[in-house]
Design a protein around this motif. Structure first.
Motif, PDB file in Angstrom:
ATOM      1  N   ASP B 164      45.314  19.724   8.409  1.00 24.72           N
ATOM      2  CA  ASP B 164      45.981  18.646   7.668  1.00 24.72           C
ATOM      3  C   ASP B 164      45.050  17.453   7.518  1.00 24.72           C
ATOM      4  O   ASP B 164      45.102  16.731   6.536  1.00 24.72           O
ATOM      5  CB  ASP B 164      47.258  18.219   8.401  1.00 24.72           C
ATOM      6  CG  ASP B 164      48.201  19.386   8.567  1.00 24.72           C
ATOM      7  OD1 ASP B 164      48.578  19.973   7.544  1.00 24.72           O
ATOM      8  OD2 ASP B 164      48.523  19.736   9.721  1.00 24.72           O
ATOM      9  N   ASN B 237      48.431  13.093  23.017  1.00 19.52           N
ATOM     10  CA  ASN B 237      49.222  14.309  23.203  1.00 19.52           C
ATOM     11  C   ASN B 237      49.438  14.522  24.700  1.00 19.52           C
ATOM     12  O   ASN B 237      48.626  15.145  25.393  1.00 19.52           O
ATOM     13  CB  ASN B 237      48.472  15.491  22.564  1.00 19.52           C
ATOM     14  CG  ASN B 237      49.283  16.776  22.574  1.00 19.52           C
ATOM     15  OD1 ASN B 237      50.126  16.992  23.464  1.00 19.52           O
ATOM     16  ND2 ASN B 237      49.037  17.638  21.614  1.00 19.52           N
ATOM     17  N   ASN B 285      49.379  17.553  12.419  1.00 16.66           N
ATOM     18  CA  ASN B 285      49.641  18.829  13.087  1.00 16.66           C
ATOM     19  C   ASN B 285      48.346  19.483  13.500  1.00 16.66           C
ATOM     20  O   ASN B 285      48.228  20.023  14.588  1.00 16.66           O
ATOM     21  CB  ASN B 285      50.391  19.774  12.141  1.00 16.66           C
ATOM     22  CG  ASN B 285      51.861  19.471  12.134  1.00 16.66           C
ATOM     23  OD1 ASN B 285      52.415  19.007  13.135  1.00 16.66           O
ATOM     24  ND2 ASN B 285      52.499  19.720  10.998  1.00 16.66           N
ATOM     25  N   GLN B 317      43.784  18.207  19.796  1.00  9.22           N
ATOM     26  CA  GLN B 317      43.369  18.836  18.527  1.00  9.22           C
ATOM     27  C   GLN B 317      42.302  19.883  18.807  1.00  9.22           C
ATOM     28  O   GLN B 317      41.180  19.842  18.282  1.00  9.22           O
ATOM     29  CB  GLN B 317      42.858  17.764  17.549  1.00  9.22           C
ATOM     30  CG  GLN B 317      43.883  16.734  17.134  1.00  9.22           C
ATOM     31  CD  GLN B 317      44.995  17.286  16.234  1.00  9.22           C
ATOM     32  OE1 GLN B 317      45.152  18.500  16.077  1.00  9.22           O
ATOM     33  NE2 GLN B 317      45.773  16.391  15.667  1.00  9.22           N
TER      34      GLN B 317
END
Lengths: 358, 701
Positions: B164, B237, B285, B317
C-alpha cells in the motif's frame, strides 16, 4: 483471388513441401515457455500458429537486421558487405506483423541490405482466430485477417470449434512467388463458399474484440494537436529511454551506424598492426536523448516530452498517410508489455482519451 | 547465418531480468526480452537491451598478457600460470599466507565465486578474500545480521505490487534497478502511495506523493525522527513489538530527544512532511521499504541500516507480503558473491570463518587444512601493501582504480605490490596496472548461476564460445591450483559439479540443483528440506536470531563537511545508461551517446552565482585529488550540492571521494565529501584523467 485459392486438409503437407525449397522459420516454444521466431527450425517440429502465439519479438530482424556490417575499409579501399542469405520461409506470420513488413518494404525500398534479405523470404501469413492479449489490429486496419497483398501465401482455418464443415484450411496464393512455391502440390481449388465462410468467421471475431474505441478517439485528439503539453510531460517522466518500444515495434526502422577499428591496443606488442575498419548499423531509438542531438550540441528534441510526443505522432499522424497509406501502428500491443514505465500504447491512448474527453 | 537463441540472465544490476541471447556466427548480435521471466516479464532497461555490445569480440582480451619492460606481451597460459604460481609460493614461504589474496567478482557466477574463496582458503591458506560488496552493501550484511540475523532482501520484487505504501530511501531505482523502478511507478499508478527520501530529485521523487529531500548524510536523524513521531502518536505495532522484538523501551527513550523541530533543522525537511511520512508508513497494511547506496555508503553505513531496520520492526512492516526491508543490490551477482563466502569473515552461506567448527567442517570436506587467521578486506589488503606486508593479489573482473574511493591511493597500492594479476574481459584501468592480465570468458560464454537481490538463484547458459584463449574464472583457478601442486583440490569437470559441491556444504542452498533451477525459472534461498520450493518472504514467524533487535543509533556528522576552503557538498550517483566502471556499457555507441556532456550536476542557482554556462569546463578538487569535467546544470540537485556519476575513467569521481570508513565494515564514505570548484576558461576543454596504456607513470614510483 479465387483463381489462386486452394483447399488443404493438413497444414503439415504445405510446410513439408515448402521445407524442400526454403529454410524453415517458425514460432517455437522453448523450455522456459518463451515463444519466438526460430531460425532453421526443424520442419518436423510442430510450429505454433495464430493469435495465441504472437512472439514478443516480431520477425522484423529477419529483414532489417538488428546489427549488421555495411562495408569495410582496409586503409585503401572500401568494400560493401553483402548479407549472406539463404531462401527462408516465415511460416505463420500474423496479420499485424505482415502489415508491418509491407510498411517496412516501403521504407527500405532503396536499401540493398534489406532488399537482399526480403527477396529471399517467402511470407506465409495466417488469419488470426480471436483477439490476442493487448492486440487491437482491427482498430488500425492491420488484422485480424491477413490484409491483401501483404503475404505470398495466406492460410486460413475454416473449421469452427473443431467441426469440419467445408475443409480444414483455405490456402490463398497472393503473389506469383506464392503461386510458384506451391507448384507440384496436388491441391483442390477453393470455391466462393469458402471465402464466404472465411468472411463470416472474420465478422464473428471482430465482435470479440474489447472496446478499444479510446484508441481511435485518441488518434483524433493527436491529429487535432489537442493533447495538452502537461500530459506529455507527465508521461515522459515515465520514459526511461530503454528503447524497448522501438526495438519491439514491428514498424520502427531507425538505425544508427558506427565504426569499429580492428586494432590491438597500443600497449600490446603483437604481430598484426594493420588498421582495418568496419562500419556497422544497429537499431536505434528516437527515445534516446542523443538520437537527434546535432554536432553543435543543439538538440531539437532535448526534452523527454518532445521525444515521447514525436514517437506517438509517428505512429498515428495523418501526415504519414500519403507516404505509407496507413498509420505506423499495426496494433500488436507489444510496447504495452515491454514498457517499464507503463506508457505503452494502451496506457498512453487511454490517458489521452481521458484527459481530452474530460 | 543461423540465429541461435539462448536464454540467460542480464549481466548488469541485481534485479536479474531474463534475456534471450541472439547469436549468429559465434557472436551475440542482440538480446530479446523474455515474457515468461518471473521478474522482468518482457521488459529490459537500456543497459540490458545493449548487452551484446558489452561482450562483443571487439576490444576483448584474447590471450594472457605479461608486462615485460613496461609493455604487455602475449604469453602462453602455461607461462603465465607458472609465473603466478611460483610468485605466490615465494610470497607465502617468505612472508606467510597473509601476504597474498584474492578479490573476486560480483559480476561472475556463484561457481566462480565459490572457486575463488576455496582457492584462497584451501590453496593459499588465507582468508584474504573480498569483493566489491565491501563498497556497496557490506553495511547491510553487517547491520541486518545484527538486527535480524540475515542481510538479504527480506521480500520478493513483485511484493512492490502488493504494497500500500512504498518507501524508497537512498536509492534511485529507475536509473539503477530500472525494472524495479518501473514496477514502483506502476504500483503508484495502480494506487499505492510512494514516499521517496533522497537529497536529489530523482525520477521517482518526481512522481512520488511525498519527497523528503533531506540534507545529505542525515538519514539517522530523519529515521529516528520518524520513530519519535510514531511513538508520540502511538502508531507503533504493539503486538509485533511484544512478540517479535527486544530493546523497545531503550529505543523509545533514545529517540525521544529527536524532536520534530530538531529533526527538521538537521534534515532540512518540513516537520509536517515528516509526520505525513511517519503516519503513511506506520499505518499502512503493507509498507515495502527499499534502500540503496544512499544508506550504506557513509561512515555511519551500518548504523544507517540499523535505523532502517528499527523503523520497519517498530511498525511490524516485515515478515508479510508487500512489506520488508529490501536492500537493492548493485551487481547481477553481488548477492551470490556474498552468499558464496567471498568475504574475509565468512565461508559459503555465512558460516563464520572465526568458528573452529566451521573450519573443521571445511578442512574435512576439502581434504586440506584451511586458513586459520582473520582475513583482510580489499581496502585492508591495499593498506598492507603500502606498508610492504602484502605482496600478491589476484583480481577477478573488478576495476577498483575507477570504482574505489580515493583513486590515487588505490593506484599507489597496486603499484607497490610485487604481483598484480587481473582477470578481465577487456583492458580496464586496473588491468593496465597489472603485471599479468588473463583473458576471461563473459557470462554469455559459460554456464553457471547468478543470485539476484531477491535471493533468486538463476541459471545462465552458454550461447557462444569465449574469444581466443579466454577461460572461465573457475577453470583458471583450477589450472592455477594444479600449477600450485594441488590439482586434487579443485578438479571439477563442469560448473554443475562446482555448484553441487557448494550445495553439499551449505544449508540455505542444499535443496537446489541445476535441474530444479531450470524447472522453476530460478529458486529463492533458503531452499532446503524445510523450504523445498524456496522462500519468497523471510522472517514470517521468527528471525534467524530469534527476536528482532532494536538498537539505538545516533545521528553523526559525515567525515567531511563543507568549510571555507571546500565549500560544496559532493555526492556520487549512477546513470540509467551506464554500469560500474563503464567497461561494458561504454562499448555501446548508443549508450555512449547518452552520456551527458557535463558529468558534474549543479543547481542552476550555483551556476548563476559562479557565472558558469552549461557544459563549461571546471576543475573540481577535494583534499584527495582534482578532476576536470564539464558542468551539467540540473535541478536534480539542491543548491550547494554537486553530484557526479562514477562510470567515467576520463573524469573519475573517485579522485575526489573520501575513504574514511564505517568502522565495522570498512565501507568508505563514497556518498559524501567536501569539494571546491574552479571554472576553466570558457573554451578550454577539461583534461582527461584516464591512465596511460601501461597504468600509472613515474609520479608514483
Amino acid at each position: 483471388m479465387l483463381n489462386h485459392s486452394y483447399l488443404l486438409k493438413d497444414l503439415d503437407i504445405l510446410k513439408q513441401h515448402l521445407a524442400k525449397f526454403y529454410s524453415m522459420v517458425q514460432i517455437e516454444k522453448d523450455a522456459n515457455g518463451e515463444e519466438r521466431w526460430t531460425d532453421q527450425s526443424d520442419p518436423d517440429t510442430v510450429g505454433l500458429f495464430g493469435h495465441k502465439h504472437l512472439p514478443s519479438t516480431s520477425p522484423k530482424g529477419f529483414l532489417f537486421a538488428e546489427k549488421e556490417a555495411l562495408y569495410k575499409f582496409d586503409g585503401e579501399t572500401f568494400e560493401s558487405i553483402t548479407p549472406q542469405v539463404v531462401p527462408k520461409v516465415l511460416f505463420g506470420v500474423q496479420a499485424c506483423d505482415l502489415t508491418a513488413i509491407a510498411y517496412q518494404d516501403k521504407f527500405f525500398k532503396q536499401d540493398p541490405y534489406y532488399q537482399k534479405r526480403r527477396e529471399n523470404i517467402l511470407l506465409v501469413g495466417i488469419d488470426c482466430e480471436s483477439p490476442c492479449t493487448n492486440g487491437f489490429c482491427a482498430e488500425v486496419k492491420a488484422g485480424p485477417h491477413v490484409n491483401d497483398n501483404t503475404a505470398d501465401l495466406v492460410v486460413s482455418r475454416l473449421t469452427v470449434n473443431g467441426s469440419n464443415q467445408l475443409a480444414e484450411w483455405l490456402v490463398i496464393a497472393e503473389t506469383e512467388k506464392g503461386q510458384n512455391s506451391i507448384k507440384g502440390l496436388p491441391l483442390d481449388k477453393a470455391h466462393k463458399a469458402h471465402f464466404i465462410l472465411r468472411n463470416r468467421l472474420l465478422d464473428k471475431m471482430r465482435s470479440e474484440f474489447a472496446d478499444y474505441s479510446y484508441i481511435n478517439n485518441a488518434i483524433e485528439y493527436l491529429n487535432d494537436n489537442a493533447v495538452p503539453q502537461h500530459l506529455w510531460e507527465e508521461m515522459s517522466v515515465r520514459c526511461l529511454s530503454c528503447s524497448g518500444c522501438t526495438n519491439l515495434c514491428p514498424t520502427c526502422s531507425c538505425y544508427s551506424t558506427y565504426e569499429i577499428a580492428e586494432k590491438q591496443p597500443d600497449n600490446v606488442i603483437s604481430e598484426t598492426k594493420a588498421v582495418k575498419t568496419e562500419t556497422l548499423r544497429v537499431w536505434d531509438s528516437c527515445l534516446f536523448e542523443g538520437f537527434q542531438r546535432e554536432a553543435s550540441g543543439h538538440n531539437p528534441a532535448q526534452q523527454a516530452a518532445q521525444r515521447v510526443e514525436r514517437f506517438w505522432f509517428h505512429k498515428f499522424s495523418d501526415e504519414y498517410l500519403t507516404e505509407f497509406q496507413r498509420y505506423g501502428c499495426v496494433g500488436c500491443g507489444r510496447c504495452e508489455q515491454t514498457c517499464p514505465g507503463t506508457i505503452g500504447v494502451h496506457s498512453v491512448m487511454k490517458r489521452i482519451n481521458q484527459e481530452c474527453c474530460s | 547465418m543461423v540465429q541461435n537463441l539462448v536464454n540467460s540472465i542480464c549481466p548488469f544490476c541485481g534485479v536479474g531480468c531474463g534475456i534471450g541471447l541472439v547469436a549468429t556466427d559465434n557472436n551475440i548480435i542482440s538480446v530479446h526480452p523474455l515474457n515468461k521471466h518471473p521478474i522482468s516479464q518482457g521488459k529490459l532497461c537500456a543497459k540490458g537491451w545493449n548487452t551484446a555490445f558489452g561482450i562483443s569480440r571487439h576490444g576483448r582480451l584474447t590471450h594472457p598478457l605479461m608486462k615485460i619492460d613496461g609493455k604487455f606481451r602475449e604469453v602462453s597460459w602455461q607461462q603465465a600460470l607458472s609465473h603466478i604460481a611460483k610468485s605466490l609460493k615465494k610470497f607465502i614461504s617468505e612472508s606467510g599466507p597473509q601476504s597474498v589474496g584474492v578479490i573476486s567478482s560480483a559480476r561472475a557466477t556463484n561457481e566462480d565465486n565459490y572457486a575463488a574463496q576455496k582457492f584462497a582458503r584451501a590453496v593459499l591458506k588465507t582468508n584474504n578474500i573480498d569483493h566489491c560488496a565491501r563498497i556497496c552493501h557490506s553495511p547491510s550484511v553487517a547491520g541486518l545480521k545484527k538486527t535480524l540475523g540475515s542481510g538479504a532482501m527480506t521480500n520478493s520484487i513483485d511484493d512492490v505490487g502488493k504494497a500500500d505504501v512504498i518507501f524508497v530511501i537512498g536509492a534511485d531505482p529507475t536509473e539503477n534497478h530500472a525494472i524495479i523502478g518501473g514496477q514502483i511507478m506502476q504500483a503508484k499508478l495502480s494506487g499505492a502511495t510512494l514516499i521517496v527520501v533522497d537529497p536529489r530529485q530523482t525520477r521517482l521523487a518526481k512522481v512520488a506523493d511525498l519527497h523528503l529531500q533531506l540534507n545529505i548524510g542525515t538519514n539517522i536523524a530523519l529515521l529516528n525522527g520518524l520513530l519519535n513521531i510514531i511513538f508520540n502518536h502511538n502508531w507503533q505495532n504493539e503486538d509485533f513489538i511484544n512478540q517479535r522484538c527486544e530493546g523497545f523501551s531503550e529505543l523509545k527513550a533514545h529517540v525521544a530527544e529527536y524532536t520534530l523541530d530538531k529533526v527538521a533543522k538537521i534534515t532540512g525537511v518540513k516537520g509536517e512532511d515528516l509526520v505525513k511520512a511517519a503516519k503513511l508508513y506506520s499505518q499502512a497494511n503493507a509498507s515495502f521499504l527499499a534502500y540503496g547506496m544512499g544508506i550504506t555508503q557513509f561512515v555511519s553505513g551500518t548504523n544507517n541500516v540499523i535505523a532502517v531496520s528499527n523503523l520497519a520492526l517498530i511498525c511490524g512492516q516485515i515478515g508479510r507480503e508487500g512489506t520488508g526491508i529490501n536492500p537493492l543490490r548493485g551487481q547481477n551477482n553481488v548477492q551470490g558473491a556474498c552468499d558464496m563466502g567471498c568475504l574475509p569473515n565468512v565461508y559459503p552461506d555465512y558460516q563464520s570463518a572465526m568458528d573452529q567448527k566451521v573450519r573443521e567442517k571445511f578442512t574435512q570436506a576439502w581434504g586440506t587444512e584451511v586458513a586459520n587467521f582473520p582475513g583482510l578486506t580489499s581496502l585492508g589488503m591495499s593498506h598492507q601493501a603500502k606498508d610492504g606486508h602484502f605482496k600478491g593479489l589476484l583480481i577477478f573482473g573488478e576495476d577498483p582504480v575507477v570504482t574505489d574511493p580515493d583513486r590515487n591511493k588505490v593506484a599507489e597500492s597496486f603499484k607497490v605490490m610485487d604481483l598484480l594479476v587481473v582477470i578481465e574481459l577487456s583492458m580496464t584501468e586496473t588491468a593496465k596496472m597489472a603485471d599479468i592480465v588473463l583473458p576471461a570468458a563473459s557470462f554469455a560464454e559459460k554456464q553457471g548461476t547468478f543470485t539476484n537481490c531477491e535471493r533468486r538463484v538463476q541459471l545462465i547458459n552458454k550461447a557462444v564460445n569465449p574469444p581466443g584463449e579466454a577461460k572461465i574464472d573457475w577453470q583458471i583457478l583450477k589450472e592455477l591450483a594444479k600449477e600450485m601442486g594441488v590439482p586434487e583440490l579443485m578438479d571439477w569437470k563442469d560448473s554443475e559439479e562446482v555448484f553441487h559441491e557448494m550445495t553439499q556444504l551449505t544449508h540455505s542452498f542444499s535443496g537446489i540443483s541445476y535441474a530444479g533451477l531450470q524447472q522453476n525459472n530460478g529458486l529463492q534461498w533458503p531452499c532446503n528440506e524445510e523450504h523445498p520450493n524456496g522462500s519468497r518472504c523471510l522472517h514470517a514467524k521468527t528471525f534467524p536470531i530469534g527476536k528482532g533487535k532494536l538498537i539505538p543509533v545516533d545521528h553523526a556528522p559525515t567525515d567531511e563537511v563543507p568549510d571555507s576552503e571546500y565549500p560544496f557538498w559532493f555526492t556520487t550517483q549512477r546513470l540509467h545508461f551506464h554500469y560500474g566502471c563503464g567497461s561494458m556499457t561504454r562499448k555501446s555507441p548508443l549508450l555512449e551517446r547518452e552520456t551527458p556532456d557535463g558529468l558534474l550536476f549543479m543547481h542552476p542557482q550555483d551556476a548563476l552565482d559562479l557565472g558558469l554556462k552549461n557544459h563549461q569546463g571546471v576543475a573540481v578538487s577535494s583534499r584527495r585529488g582534482c578532476v576536470e569535467t564539464r558542468v551539467e546544470i540540473s535541478d536534480q540537485v539542491s543548491p550547494g550540492l554537486l553530484s557526479m556519476p562514477y562510470h567515467f575513467k576520463e573524469a573519475p569521481s573517485n579522485l575526489l571521494t573520501n575513504n574514511a570508513m564505517d568502522p565495522g565494515t570498512e565501507m568508505p564514505e563514497l556518498k559524501v565529501c567536501a569539494v571546491k570548484l574552479v571554472p576553466l576558461p570558457e573554451n578550454q576543454p577539461p583534461r582527461s584523467s584516464e591512465l596511460s596504456d601501461v597504468g600509472i607513470g613515474e609520479q608514483y614510483a
